[in-house]
Design an enzyme around this catalytic site. Sequence first.
Site, short mmCIF file in Angstrom:
data_model
loop_
_atom_site.label_atom_id
_atom_site.label_comp_id
_atom_site.label_asym_id
_atom_site.label_seq_id
_atom_site.Cartn_x
_atom_site.Cartn_y
_atom_site.Cartn_z
N GLU A 42 -4.92 0.18 35.44
CA GLU A 42 -4.29 -0.90 36.22
C GLU A 42 -3.18 -0.25 37.02
O GLU A 42 -2.23 0.30 36.45
CB GLU A 42 -3.75 -1.99 35.29
CG GLU A 42 -4.83 -2.77 34.55
CD GLU A 42 -5.80 -3.53 35.46
OE1 GLU A 42 -5.41 -3.90 36.58
OE2 GLU A 42 -6.96 -3.74 35.04
N CYS B 174 4.43 -4.64 39.94
CA CYS B 174 3.17 -4.31 40.60
C CYS B 174 2.71 -5.50 41.44
O CYS B 174 2.00 -5.33 42.41
CB CYS B 174 2.12 -3.94 39.57
SG CYS B 174 2.14 -5.07 38.19
#
Length: 526
Positions: free
Chosen positions: A289, A323
């Site tokens: 990720e 993020c």
Amino acid sequence: MSTVSPKDMKITYTSSHADLAAFHRFFDEALEALEGELGKEYPIYIGGEAIVVDGPKLADISPVDRDKVLGHFQLAEKEHVDQAVAAANAAKKSWAGKPWQERVAILRKAAEIMRDRKFHIAALMAWEVGKNRLEAMGDIEESADLIDYYCDSMDEHSGYITEMKALTPIERNVDVLRPYGVFAVIAPFNFPAALMTGMSSAALMAGNTLIMKPAQDTPWTGLEIYKAYVDAGVPGGVVNFITGKGSVIGDHLTLHPGVDGVVFTGSKEVGMRIFHQMSTNWIKPCLLELGGKNPTIVMPSADLDAAASGVMRSAWGLQNQKCSATSRVLVHKDVADEFLRLLIEKTEAIHIGNPVREGVYFGPVINAAAVKKYDKAVAAAHELGEVLYGGGHLTEGDLAKGFYVSPCIAKVPHDSWLMKEEHFVPFLGVILVDDLDDALAKANDVDYGLTAGFFSGEEAEIERFYDEIEAGTIYVNKPSGATTGAWPGSQPFTGWKGSGGSGKGGCGPYYVAQFMREQSRTRIIG
Ligand code: NAP
Ligand code: MG
């Protein structure tokens, strides 16, 4: 006075309770208690044993105040990685052999322990990351909810044991998902509890044993997650905890022949390195990720005040070091002036300071390297575009002790590197667009595809956004955070393109299954 207990007070990333008095009282108490704990030395844990490494230590320094040393952590070497991998291998048969219900019960207990300790963990995390109080609490609350959500996945799928069709009356066919073995779990600094917990708890309940490595900026929060597991009854050896520098031990860990899989959350740069290196000799699960370059699109039909609030919160929450943060705004040219006026007004109103204190929204960036990245982005924006707001260091009073920079808003060309690379500092690029075609084309014209936001009052436009935007976690008309605020069981968090490898995200229904491989078992019974 409110009678709510600390444990019952629940905070998420979108909480906006009118009365947070009790929350702040509990937080103040936790901060005070923490003062007595600062400056201690912490070991690493291999096979349940506490180990102290000879040589220099890793000083855990608060980005809020460079003089505040939170603790001293070990700098593990390759030999400690070898030992941790050996311990995890030694433990894998007994852990995988446990009925899945027992693993789930232990992990649910770990979630309860995290909730019991959440004010303590949020307080130390606020100092360690430079997170504001509500964000720090959201991080540890999310951690506990992630465990419960993944446990629910195991329950719903009966441990991923499925009776299959019999082709003949004399056979029995059962499909099982089984653990891979040993997973390396490597977490980033920005959600040091939730990402460490999400990755590790899913791997554990699936029956894998682990080597956990937190980011070097956030070892203490990582240690608290390890402790919650051990105190819940996860045996030492099933979980191993090492601190140190990724540049020294990272490759050794991910390329270790005794490691059966890697789950990593962090930058695209490090994630791609792991992916490339692992694939030269192995076919092993490598769950990645990675970063984002998340756009928010603002159309003329949007509620501009809601759009400006949403962008303000998603651009400046945790100083853009999420993020999921909005790092690009694509605003229609007809409403750009008014939208930018509102955004700047809301940005000016932000309370900047020590985020550990009540009411502060915006704190420091994580370290000196982040300040340098910010300076580089701002200098390029001056050269290539127009800086509309901010761009400097903040050094007034106590801010001089920490890594403080101001939120920066700049108009920059879509084609410049500023709009293609993730900076992970409070720098927001603005692009004016002609229409929805232009907005979607530019929004998608990056290597990343994590989150995206959209503000519009037109149903047809919203449907096009859903269908055409290339991102895994998308939001429409959300003033509490244009692109941020995902929660377990509500918003699966999935990176497309360069933002993630598997196409199935944390917080979602398909996550736990990724930590297992399938085995079809046919037995002739007649
Ligand atoms: P990072 O620099 O990539 O570091 C992540 C982790 O990798 C750290 O534990 C780091 O250790 C370790 N590492 C460094 N070099 C390594 C190597 N060669 N092999 C193995 N591990 C290595 O990321 P960060 O600055 O901590 O975090 C920010 C990044 O994470 C951003 O790009 C952000 O977008 C991304 N992120 C993504 C998600 C998501 O769900 N998609 C969520 C949060 C954050 P050291 O700290 O010791 O270097
Ligand atoms: Mg630090």
